[in-house]
Motif scaffolding. Structure first.
Motif, mmCIF file in Angstrom:
data_model
loop_
_atom_site.group_PDB
_atom_site.id
_atom_site.type_symbol
_atom_site.label_atom_id
_atom_site.label_comp_id
_atom_site.label_asym_id
_atom_site.label_seq_id
_atom_site.Cartn_x
_atom_site.Cartn_y
_atom_site.Cartn_z
ATOM 1 N N PHE A 65 -4.612 34.562 51.062
ATOM 2 C CA PHE A 65 -5.467 35.309 49.787
ATOM 3 C C PHE A 65 -4.344 35.784 48.507
ATOM 4 C CE2 PHE A 65 -7.422 35.965 53.621
ATOM 5 C CZ PHE A 65 -8.818 36.536 53.506
ATOM 6 N N SER A 97 -11.114 50.663 45.463
ATOM 7 C CA SER A 97 -11.614 49.283 45.255
ATOM 8 C C SER A 97 -13.622 49.750 45.479
ATOM 9 C CB SER A 97 -11.676 48.551 46.585
ATOM 10 O OG SER A 97 -11.768 47.071 45.893
ATOM 11 N N ILE A 120 8.252 39.233 45.937
ATOM 12 C CA ILE A 120 7.534 37.717 46.264
ATOM 13 C C ILE A 120 7.339 36.779 45.475
ATOM 14 C CG2 ILE A 120 4.922 37.512 46.588
ATOM 15 C CD1 ILE A 120 5.524 39.491 48.809
ATOM 16 N N LEU A 142 1.989 38.294 35.317
ATOM 17 C CA LEU A 142 0.923 38.137 36.468
ATOM 18 C C LEU A 142 2.016 38.492 37.358
ATOM 19 C CD1 LEU A 142 -0.645 36.493 38.015
ATOM 20 C CD2 LEU A 142 -0.109 34.999 37.531
ATOM 21 N N ASN A 148 -3.973 37.988 45.065
ATOM 22 C CA ASN A 148 -4.264 39.130 44.672
ATOM 23 C C ASN A 148 -4.937 39.514 42.923
ATOM 24 O OD1 ASN A 148 -3.991 41.794 44.081
ATOM 25 N ND2 ASN A 148 -0.669 41.791 44.342
ATOM 26 N N PRO A 149 -6.124 40.152 42.923
ATOM 27 C CA PRO A 149 -6.866 41.310 44.376
ATOM 28 C C PRO A 149 -7.240 40.397 45.119
ATOM 29 C CG PRO A 149 -7.605 41.561 41.569
ATOM 30 C CD PRO A 149 -6.548 40.814 41.408
ATOM 31 N N LEU A 169 2.041 41.635 38.875
ATOM 32 C CA LEU A 169 1.133 42.257 40.159
ATOM 33 C C LEU A 169 1.598 42.013 41.208
ATOM 34 C CD1 LEU A 169 -2.614 42.605 39.867
ATOM 35 C CD2 LEU A 169 -2.594 40.299 39.663
ATOM 36 N N VAL A 170 1.718 40.194 40.971
ATOM 37 C CA VAL A 170 2.744 39.558 42.202
ATOM 38 C C VAL A 170 2.884 40.422 43.023
ATOM 39 C CG1 VAL A 170 3.252 37.218 43.231
ATOM 40 C CG2 VAL A 170 1.403 37.612 41.492
ATOM 41 N N VAL A 204 -11.147 40.000 44.648
ATOM 42 C CA VAL A 204 -11.644 39.559 42.939
ATOM 43 C C VAL A 204 -11.257 38.136 43.195
ATOM 44 C CG1 VAL A 204 -11.384 38.972 41.096
ATOM 45 C CG2 VAL A 204 -11.024 41.120 42.380
ATOM 46 N N PRO A 206 -6.318 35.051 32.348
ATOM 47 C CA PRO A 206 -6.644 36.236 32.205
ATOM 48 C C PRO A 206 -5.182 37.461 31.719
ATOM 49 C CG PRO A 206 -6.784 35.403 34.359
ATOM 50 C CD PRO A 206 -6.529 34.348 33.077
ATOM 51 N N MET A 207 -4.016 37.014 32.055
ATOM 52 C CA MET A 207 -3.043 37.812 32.162
ATOM 53 C C MET A 207 -2.091 36.847 31.884
ATOM 54 S SD MET A 207 -2.470 39.376 35.829
ATOM 55 C CE MET A 207 -3.052 40.534 35.694
ATOM 56 N N ASN A 266 0.690 28.808 45.033
ATOM 57 C CA ASN A 266 2.183 29.319 44.961
ATOM 58 C C ASN A 266 2.477 28.530 43.893
ATOM 59 O OD1 ASN A 266 1.454 32.009 44.824
ATOM 60 N ND2 ASN A 266 1.942 32.205 46.691
ATOM 61 N N LYS A 280 -21.840 47.640 40.929
ATOM 62 C CA LYS A 280 -21.608 46.291 41.641
ATOM 63 C C LYS A 280 -21.888 46.803 43.217
ATOM 64 C CE LYS A 280 -20.390 44.513 37.929
ATOM 65 N NZ LYS A 280 -20.220 42.601 37.770
ATOM 66 N N SER A 316 2.983 34.405 52.159
ATOM 67 C CA SER A 316 3.208 33.575 50.613
ATOM 68 C C SER A 316 4.520 32.514 50.927
ATOM 69 C CB SER A 316 2.911 34.541 49.476
ATOM 70 O OG SER A 316 3.882 35.300 49.559
HETATM 71 N N1 3HC Z 1 -9.734 45.380 44.069
HETATM 72 C C1 3HC Z 1 -10.485 45.501 43.255
HETATM 73 N N2 3HC Z 1 -11.508 44.832 42.366
HETATM 74 C C2 3HC Z 1 -10.651 44.403 40.989
HETATM 75 C C3 3HC Z 1 -9.565 44.745 41.051
HETATM 76 C C4 3HC Z 1 -9.201 45.427 42.131
HETATM 77 N N3 3HC Z 1 -7.965 45.048 42.389
HETATM 78 N N4 3HC Z 1 -8.543 45.024 39.860
HETATM 79 C C5 3HC Z 1 -9.391 43.908 39.197
HETATM 80 N N5 3HC Z 1 -10.287 44.517 40.425
HETATM 81 C C6 3HC Z 1 -12.434 43.961 40.160
HETATM 82 C C7 3HC Z 1 -12.972 44.954 38.877
HETATM 83 O O1 3HC Z 1 -13.703 45.378 39.817
HETATM 84 C C8 3HC Z 1 -13.635 43.662 38.292
HETATM 85 O O2 3HC Z 1 -15.487 43.752 39.102
HETATM 86 P P1 3HC Z 1 -16.348 42.972 38.390
HETATM 87 O O3 3HC Z 1 -15.907 41.602 37.535
HETATM 88 O O4 3HC Z 1 -17.528 42.845 39.326
HETATM 89 O O5 3HC Z 1 -16.454 44.321 37.203
HETATM 90 C C9 3HC Z 1 -12.982 42.363 38.109
HETATM 91 O O6 3HC Z 1 -12.785 42.288 39.170
HETATM 92 C C10 3HC Z 1 -12.006 42.295 36.852
HETATM 93 O O7 3HC Z 1 -11.724 43.370 36.084
HETATM 94 P P2 3HC Z 1 -11.230 44.510 34.902
HETATM 95 O O8 3HC Z 1 -12.582 43.916 33.986
HETATM 96 O O9 3HC Z 1 -10.965 45.938 35.407
HETATM 97 O O10 3HC Z 1 -10.507 43.514 34.203
HETATM 98 P P3 3HC Z 1 -9.768 41.968 34.201
HETATM 99 O O11 3HC Z 1 -11.225 41.541 33.238
HETATM 100 O O12 3HC Z 1 -8.315 42.367 33.551
HETATM 101 O O13 3HC Z 1 -9.486 41.345 35.375
HETATM 102 C C11 3HC Z 1 -7.959 40.488 37.368
HETATM 103 C C12 3HC Z 1 -8.245 41.971 36.344
HETATM 104 C C13 3HC Z 1 -9.028 39.804 38.024
HETATM 105 C C14 3HC Z 1 -6.550 40.986 37.791
HETATM 106 C C15 3HC Z 1 -7.172 39.665 35.931
HETATM 107 O O14 3HC Z 1 -6.968 39.295 35.167
HETATM 108 C C16 3HC Z 1 -7.022 38.202 36.743
HETATM 109 O O15 3HC Z 1 -7.840 37.420 37.326
HETATM 110 N N6 3HC Z 1 -5.626 37.938 37.137
HETATM 111 C C17 3HC Z 1 -4.832 37.554 37.388
HETATM 112 C C18 3HC Z 1 -4.561 36.721 39.076
HETATM 113 C C19 3HC Z 1 -4.347 36.365 39.666
HETATM 114 O O16 3HC Z 1 -3.512 35.096 38.907
HETATM 115 N N7 3HC Z 1 -3.920 36.378 41.215
HETATM 116 C C20 3HC Z 1 -2.596 35.307 41.408
HETATM 117 C C21 3HC Z 1 -1.951 36.027 41.984
HETATM 118 S S1 3HC Z 1 -0.729 34.465 42.822
HETATM 119 C C22 3HC Z 1 -1.070 36.167 44.389
HETATM 120 O O17 3HC Z 1 -1.652 36.112 44.780
HETATM 121 C C23 3HC Z 1 -0.699 34.544 45.316
HETATM 122 C C24 3HC Z 1 0.853 35.058 46.466
HETATM 123 O O18 3HC Z 1 0.857 34.950 47.671
HETATM 124 C C25 3HC Z 1 1.763 35.497 45.387
#
Ligand code: 3HC
Length: 293
Positions: free
Chosen positions: A143, A51, A241, A233, A145-146, A236-237, A149, A227-228, A192, A60, A121
């Protein structure tokens, strides 16, 4: 209050824990990341390295900033190294027997003033707090995921949490650049409770053969600007979970909207948990088969 709050422990350095450790170290806290054995620790350190490297390569983060962050991060396989932590957050697997063992150790090892937080969660924060002799100092800090971010941090309080603990944790959440919301301990908390039934609905559409996975995901991206889509999603999650959250919502509210899709349950039973296992709704030759339409 938070100025004296120097050493932070993060237990469990999977995707979420490693992200949380990174977020705290970036914000200037000294962090000790703890894992169960050397192999898990190496994997956790690898997540953080990847990361930080990504941030450097995107311009960055400078190399100097990266070194400063790394100098604030230490790693250990011993929970005893948390004996001088002011704040500990855990992101270990979502099984109550694992949390029970961990929280009883933390309660013994950490000074009485240490706040203990869980990133759970799907488990009850109240039940976790009741495992300790300091329930007033136990909260959820949830928190997304990711973790480096996503901006939201849910601060989950129980009937036992003291107002001082809530104040400190809310302030800490702001210090690490998150937007905290403080909520009571209920199934799915807030985000959630909205997101996971939406994911479940996406899986139902897919299961019924209404549309392909790509059509479902693209619809949401193109129609609503998210975004997705829900199937990406879910991967990813983690499907396990998603299912755990659905089951908690169902147990608590018995609302048919919270009944998990049979396909979600079967995927979890088959060990197809999404990105973390490389097999989910997407994932090369092992992705879920397209249903007949
Ligand atoms: N770790 C660190 N940084 C990351 C990362 C990771 N795994 N994945 C992406 N990033 C950063 C990138 O470096 C980039 O940073 P920048 O804007 O400073 O350059 C930024 O995130 C955007 O990444 P990308 O350009 O590579 O890709 P995307 O624009 O497709 O973004 C995403 C990726 C941030 C994952 C976006 O698709 C997104 O927001 N998706 C939705 C995620 C979501 O809804 N998460 C919540 C899930 S629910 C949960 O987690 C709760 C749990 O209890 C289940």
């Amino acid at each position: 209050m938070v100025q004296e709050f120097d050493k932070v422990g993060v237990v469990g350095l999977g995707t979420m824990g490693a992200g949380i450790a990174e977020v705290f170290a970036r914000a200037g806290f000294n962090v000790v990341g703890v894992e169960i054995d050397q192999a898990a620790l190496d994997r956790g350190r690898g997540h953080v390295d990847k990361s930080l490297s990504r941030a450097v390569s995107k311009g960055k983060l400078t190399e100097e900033e990266r070194s400063a962050i790394e100098s604030r991060l230490t790693f250990s396989t011993s929970r005893e190294d948390l004996s001088d932590a002011d704040f500990v957050i855990e992101a270990v697997p979502e099984r109550m027997e694992i949390k029970r063992d961990l929280f009883s150790d933390l309660d013994r090892i950490c000074p009485p003033g240490t706040i203990l937080a869980t990133n759970t969660s799907s488990l009850s924060v109240t039940e976790i707090a009741a495992l300790t002799d300091r329930p007033e100092k136990v909260v959820g800090l949830h928190f997304f995921n990711p973790a480096p971010v996503m901006k939201l941090a849910e601060v989950i309080t129980t009937v036992s949490t003291s107002p001082e603990t809530v104040d400190v944790v809310t302030e800490v959440a702001k210090r690490i650049g998150k937007t905290p919301i403080t909520i009571g301990d209920r199934g799915g908390f807030v985000a959630n409770a909205l997101l996971v039934p939406y994911i479940n609905d996406g899986i139902r559409l897919y299961e019924r053969g209404i549309a392909t996975r790509e059509e479902i995901d693209e619809s949401v991206k193109k129609a609503a600007g998210l975004p997705m889509g829900p199937l990406t999603l879910a991967d990813l999650v983690g499907l396990d979970i998603c299912l755990a959250v659905m089951d908690v919502l169902w147990e608590e509210f018995r609302d048919p909207r919270y009944s998990a899709s049979p396909l979600l349950r079967r995927m979890v039973t088959a060990g197809r948990l999404g990105r973390k296992t490389g097999q989910g709704f997407y994932g090369g030759k092992d992705e879920a088969p397209e249903p007949q339409r």
